[in-house]
Scaffold this motif. Sequence first.
Motif, PDB file in Angstrom:
ATOM      1  N   UNK A  43      32.283  30.312  36.561  1.00 51.38           N
ATOM      2  CA  UNK A  43      31.819  29.859  37.687  1.00 51.38           C
ATOM      3  C   UNK A  43      32.546  30.380  39.070  1.00 51.38           C
ATOM      4  N   UNK A  44      34.112  30.352  38.619  1.00 50.55           N
ATOM      5  CA  UNK A  44      34.891  30.591  39.876  1.00 50.55           C
ATOM      6  C   UNK A  44      34.597  32.042  40.475  1.00 50.55           C
ATOM      7  N   UNK A  45      33.982  32.909  39.345  1.00 52.53           N
ATOM      8  CA  UNK A  45      33.566  34.307  39.730  1.00 52.53           C
ATOM      9  C   UNK A  45      32.414  34.662  39.585  1.00 52.53           C
ATOM     10  N   UNK A  46      31.502  33.605  39.744  1.00 44.64           N
ATOM     11  CA  UNK A  46      30.242  33.793  39.826  1.00 44.64           C
ATOM     12  C   UNK A  46      29.462  34.647  38.500  1.00 44.64           C
ATOM     13  N   UNK A  47      30.293  34.390  37.416  1.00 43.42           N
ATOM     14  CA  UNK A  47      29.702  35.233  36.372  1.00 43.42           C
ATOM     15  C   UNK A  47      28.581  34.583  35.586  1.00 43.42           C
ATOM     16  N   UNK A  53      29.213  36.312  27.484  1.00 40.20           N
ATOM     17  CA  UNK A  53      30.215  36.089  28.317  1.00 40.20           C
ATOM     18  C   UNK A  53      31.344  35.254  28.038  1.00 40.20           C
TER      19      UNK A  53
ATOM     20  N   UNK B  35      42.588  32.599  42.468  1.00 40.71           N
ATOM     21  CA  UNK B  35      41.613  32.373  41.560  1.00 40.71           C
ATOM     22  C   UNK B  35      42.055  32.635  40.205  1.00 40.71           C
ATOM     23  N   UNK B  36      43.153  33.181  40.036  1.00 40.80           N
ATOM     24  CA  UNK B  36      43.799  33.533  38.584  1.00 40.80           C
ATOM     25  C   UNK B  36      44.726  32.179  38.239  1.00 40.80           C
ATOM     26  N   UNK B  59      39.661  40.093  32.742  1.00 37.72           N
ATOM     27  CA  UNK B  59      38.562  39.831  33.752  1.00 37.72           C
ATOM     28  C   UNK B  59      37.911  41.180  34.177  1.00 37.72           C
ATOM     29  N   UNK B  63      34.073  41.730  32.971  1.00 36.59           N
ATOM     30  CA  UNK B  63      33.188  41.198  33.796  1.00 36.59           C
ATOM     31  C   UNK B  63      32.734  42.297  35.165  1.00 36.59           C
ATOM     32  N   UNK B  67      34.259  41.175  40.470  1.00 37.99           N
ATOM     33  CA  UNK B  67      34.371  39.762  40.209  1.00 37.99           C
ATOM     34  C   UNK B  67      35.018  39.027  41.173  1.00 37.99           C
ATOM     35  N   UNK B  68      36.260  39.476  41.691  1.00 42.11           N
ATOM     36  CA  UNK B  68      37.166  38.912  42.552  1.00 42.11           C
ATOM     37  C   UNK B  68      36.375  38.859  43.802  1.00 42.11           C
ATOM     38  N   UNK B  70      33.321  38.616  44.371  1.00 43.79           N
ATOM     39  CA  UNK B  70      32.193  37.421  44.061  1.00 43.79           C
ATOM     40  C   UNK B  70      33.032  36.134  44.290  1.00 43.79           C
ATOM     41  N   UNK B  71      34.242  35.966  43.741  1.00 45.44           N
ATOM     42  CA  UNK B  71      34.844  34.789  43.945  1.00 45.44           C
ATOM     43  C   UNK B  71      35.191  34.505  45.345  1.00 45.44           C
ATOM     44  N   UNK B  74      32.041  33.348  47.166  1.00 44.43           N
ATOM     45  CA  UNK B  74      31.840  32.164  46.681  1.00 44.43           C
ATOM     46  C   UNK B  74      32.727  30.940  47.542  1.00 44.43           C
TER      47      UNK B  74
END
Lengths: 191, 182
Positions: A43-47, A53, B35-36, B59, B63, B67-68, B70-71, B74
């Motif tokens: 969720x933190x990364x919207x994955x 996953x 985030x980490x 990560x 993914x 993705x960072x 995206x974080x 968010x």
Amino acid sequence: MQKIVVGLTGRLASGKGTVTRHLVETYKADKTRSSDPLRATLDIFSIAQTREHLDALSTFVREAYGENVIAQAVKRYLAKSEAGVVIFDGMRRLVDVEMIRSFEHSLFIFVDTDKDIRYTRSVGRNENIGDDTMTYEDFLAKDSDEPQQQIEALKEYADVVLDNNGTPEELSKQLSEKVDAALEKLLAHQE
Amino acid sequence: MTIIGIAGKIACGKGIAAEHIVSRYHAGFIDYSQFLYQVLDIFAVPHERKHINALSIFLRATYGQGIFNNAVVRALGEHKEELVVVTGIRREQELDGLAAIPGFVFLYIESDIDTRYQRNRTAHRKPGDAEMTFDQFQEKDSDDSNRTIEGLKDRADYVVENDGTRDEFLSQVDSVIAKIVS
């Protein structure tokens, strides 16, 4: 009041959700799953929370930070929860059983359901995308992977085994006679 | 919302600038590495460099590099401030993602390596920093996670130097903010 930790397991589509609902409705139980810390991470990364996953992350954290790291995260959640009854849904390994037994009051419930019935229910409810189109062969393959096999071995450690091959009424009767009775006893013991 | 991205090499003064903007202008704060840390906290893993690096590599590889961003997007959604500082930008790709967000301004902080080395020794932010030799510092400054930072400077909207006093530095930061918010 000390909390009661309820460990819950059973194979795919065995009816764990029904047991959880009963505990939430009757005891205002809180609940956690071993996938919750993994889901929170994604969720933190919207994955997207796909099985693939979650599995990749689960393998990574256990390899990088220790085999027990997910169970420990669940344990912290159980310890912190302020509910009187808190459920650990989806126990898979013997270490999970040991973990819930480390709490002063625990109840381990195993939901036992024949595979043909589980297949029919799984197709009907479509919990994960694609479940509704799954063939019986696909279901058996998924049902016999390693984590699912491990679940079966936990049955002998259960305090309560629920037979969920009958009607909803029959399960409900067992919930009241076996689960509620065991919980009442634990609750009475605390007073 | 105005988003001020801050980048610069180790001990350039990013933290001081960010802290200043947060307290003086009531800005929100996001750090790429938070985030980490959040993930490590979920699993109660200590914030050691090896754990942070392993997680970051996993990560991104599993993914995707984005993705960072995206974080950050968010996290930005959870901020209500007019101004939000985003610090710890290290890679072109991270900057690309941020630059696409309306209201983004990029500030690069420059400071020479001798000054940064001394600052790093005395700041005691991480165990071992005080004992680090200049060679070790130089090595760390150009490792995988740090060498891409310098290339970001060309894309900066503002470059601020931090080789003088703290007050001189912060007054330059204030001038930049004045231009941004005007």
